[in-house]
Scaffold this active site. Structure first.
Site, PDB file in Angstrom:
ATOM      1  N   GLY A  24       0.830  -1.364   0.041  1.00 45.86           N
ATOM      2  CA  GLY A  24      -0.123  -0.023   0.014  1.00 45.86           C
ATOM      3  C   GLY A  24       0.799   1.302   0.278  1.00 45.86           C
ATOM      4  N   SER A  25       2.167   1.169  -0.541  1.00 42.28           N
ATOM      5  CA  SER A  25       2.823   2.457  -0.612  1.00 42.28           C
ATOM      6  C   SER A  25       2.384   3.403  -1.399  1.00 42.28           C
ATOM      7  CB  SER A  25       4.369   2.112  -0.746  1.00 42.28           C
ATOM      8  OG  SER A  25       4.409   1.806  -2.202  1.00 42.28           O
ATOM      9  N   ASN A  26       1.647   2.921  -2.662  1.00 48.42           N
ATOM     10  CA  ASN A  26       0.972   3.990  -3.485  1.00 48.42           C
ATOM     11  C   ASN A  26      -0.308   4.715  -2.740  1.00 48.42           C
ATOM     12  OD1 ASN A  26       2.467   4.590  -6.320  1.00 48.42           O
ATOM     13  ND2 ASN A  26       2.466   2.281  -6.077  1.00 48.42           N
ATOM     14  N   LYS A  61      -5.491  -8.332  -9.392  1.00 42.87           N
ATOM     15  CA  LYS A  61      -6.727  -9.002  -9.980  1.00 42.87           C
ATOM     16  C   LYS A  61      -7.088  -8.140 -11.218  1.00 42.87           C
ATOM     17  CE  LYS A  61      -6.891 -12.524  -7.397  1.00 42.87           C
ATOM     18  NZ  LYS A  61      -6.747 -13.799  -7.846  1.00 42.87           N
ATOM     19  N   ASN A  88      -4.586   2.915 -13.389  1.00 41.61           N
ATOM     20  CA  ASN A  88      -3.743   2.022 -12.838  1.00 41.61           C
ATOM     21  C   ASN A  88      -2.313   2.322 -12.918  1.00 41.61           C
ATOM     22  OD1 ASN A  88      -2.780  -0.627 -11.857  1.00 41.61           O
ATOM     23  ND2 ASN A  88      -2.276  -1.297 -14.067  1.00 41.61           N
ATOM     24  N   HIS A 135       1.608   1.348 -13.428  1.00 39.90           N
ATOM     25  CA  HIS A 135       2.323  -0.122 -13.658  1.00 39.90           C
ATOM     26  C   HIS A 135       3.666   0.279 -13.597  1.00 39.90           C
ATOM     27  CE1 HIS A 135       3.122  -3.970 -15.420  1.00 39.90           C
ATOM     28  NE2 HIS A 135       3.971  -3.307 -16.198  1.00 39.90           N
ATOM     29  N   GLU A 155       6.931   6.636  -8.846  1.00 41.46           N
ATOM     30  CA  GLU A 155       5.501   6.050  -8.779  1.00 41.46           C
ATOM     31  C   GLU A 155       4.718   7.062  -7.980  1.00 41.46           C
ATOM     32  OE1 GLU A 155       4.229   1.999  -8.425  1.00 41.46           O
ATOM     33  OE2 GLU A 155       6.213   1.315  -8.931  1.00 41.46           O
TER      34      GLU A 155
HETATM   35  C1  GAR Z   1       3.915  -0.913  -7.493  1.00 47.52           C
HETATM   36  O1  GAR Z   1       5.080  -1.207  -7.697  1.00 47.52           O
HETATM   37  C2  GAR Z   1       2.922  -1.053  -8.565  1.00 47.52           C
HETATM   38  O2  GAR Z   1       3.449  -0.540  -9.562  1.00 47.52           O
HETATM   39  C3  GAR Z   1       2.792  -2.696  -9.008  1.00 47.52           C
HETATM   40  O3  GAR Z   1       2.849  -3.057  -7.394  1.00 47.52           O
HETATM   41  C4  GAR Z   1       3.482  -2.445  -6.711  1.00 47.52           C
HETATM   42  C5  GAR Z   1       2.465  -2.114  -5.173  1.00 47.52           C
HETATM   43  O4  GAR Z   1       3.152  -1.524  -4.206  1.00 47.52           O
HETATM   44  N1  GAR Z   1       1.857  -2.768  -9.754  1.00 47.52           N
HETATM   45  C6  GAR Z   1       1.796  -3.721 -10.828  1.00 47.52           C
HETATM   46  O5  GAR Z   1       2.892  -4.301 -11.042  1.00 47.52           O
HETATM   47  C7  GAR Z   1       0.583  -3.938 -11.566  1.00 47.52           C
HETATM   48  N2  GAR Z   1       0.819  -4.601 -12.693  1.00 47.52           N
HETATM   49  P1  GAR Z   1       2.395  -0.751  -3.182  1.00 47.52           P
HETATM   50  O6  GAR Z   1       1.425  -1.825  -2.549  1.00 47.52           O
HETATM   51  O7  GAR Z   1       3.613  -0.228  -2.113  1.00 47.52           O
HETATM   52  O8  GAR Z   1       1.536   0.455  -3.875  1.00 47.52           O
END
Ligand code: GAR
Length: 226
Positions: free
Chosen positions: A27-29, A106, A122, A124, A194
């Site tokens: 959940g850092s984003n 998902k 989203n 990526h 990100e």
């Molecule tokens: C992030 O790096 C995001 O870009 C990636 O998962 C990570 C989630 O980190 N998403 C994907 O790879 C989607 N295909 P977070 O839980 O710390 O936000």
């Protein structure tokens, strides 16, 4: 768009971007989005957090901040239809008018994508269409980038369509790949980017500056004085 007026909520609250964040992991984003809101850099609120994993850090972040948090997994439902109905009902309950996928692993069903046309983003951790698609998430992406010998990678924030990782980009940023990078060092540098660009992309929508013309997402100039 599924936005209804709710008793007790002011019109000004409902006009705002009310974002439901879907996340499967730490959940850092989500945290970056909440921090941008706190600092006045994103004019929005996170109205709900939904995760397919009960132990996701994102759900704990939401609970700590008293944001409604839901563990909703397909496995709890007999079929796709009843799962989608529950997700939509949660989204409506919180007057959600925007969805941000933040490490949600998902695929959203067409029913949900169609309920929020051009209102789902989203993030990526690569420059799509490279290193996207099924199985390309998290560390797998960075491992593949290094295995290919890429000199640059990056971040893509894109509109979610019915096809996985294939919607039009809203923001893309490059990140240099260094000779001595490991998947971990590269992931850490990409993640820092990100955390900057996701709130920025959401703010474009909050300001009503996004025009989608086929595959081209145009960001209109900021209003005078901003
Ligand atoms: C992030 O790096 C995001 O870009 C990636 O998962 C990570 C989630 O980190 N998403 C994907 O790879 C989607 N295909 P977070 O839980 O710390 O936000």
């Amino acid at each position: 768009m599924p936005q209804r007026s709710s008793p007790g909520k002011k019109d000004s609250d409902l006009a705002k971007l009310r974002i439901a964040v879907f996340a499967s992991g730490r959940g850092s984003n989500l945290e970056a989005i909440l921090r941008a809101i706190d600092r006045g850099r994103l004019d929005a609120c996170v109205c709900a957090v939904i995760s397919n994993r009960a132990t996701a850090g994102a759900l704990q972040i939401a609970s700590r901040r008293r944001i409604p948090a839901y563990h909703l997994s397909q496995k709890q439902f007999p079929d796709q239809e009843s799962f989608d109905a529950e997700v939509l009902s949660v989204l409506r309950k919180h007057d959600t008018n925007f969805i941000a996928l933040a490490g949600y692993l998902k695929k959203l069903s067409p029913t949900i994508v169609r309920a929020y046309p051009n209102r789902i983003l989203n993030i990526h951790p690569a420059l799509l269409p490279a290193f996207g698609g099924k199985g390309m998430y998290g560390h797998h992406v960075h491992e593949a980038v290094l295995a290919y010998g890429c000199k640059v990678t990056g971040v893509t924030v894109h509109i979610v369509t019915e096809e996985y990782d294939a919607g039009p980009p809203v923001i893309q940023r490059c990140v240099e790949v260094r000779d001595d990078d490991t998947p971990e060092t590269l992931a850490a540098r990409v993640l820092r980017v990100e955390h900057r660009v996701y709130p920025q992309a959401l703010q474009y929508f909050a300001e009503g500056r996004v025009r989608v013309e086929g595959r081209l997402v145009r960001i209109l100039p900021a209003p005078e004085g901003r």
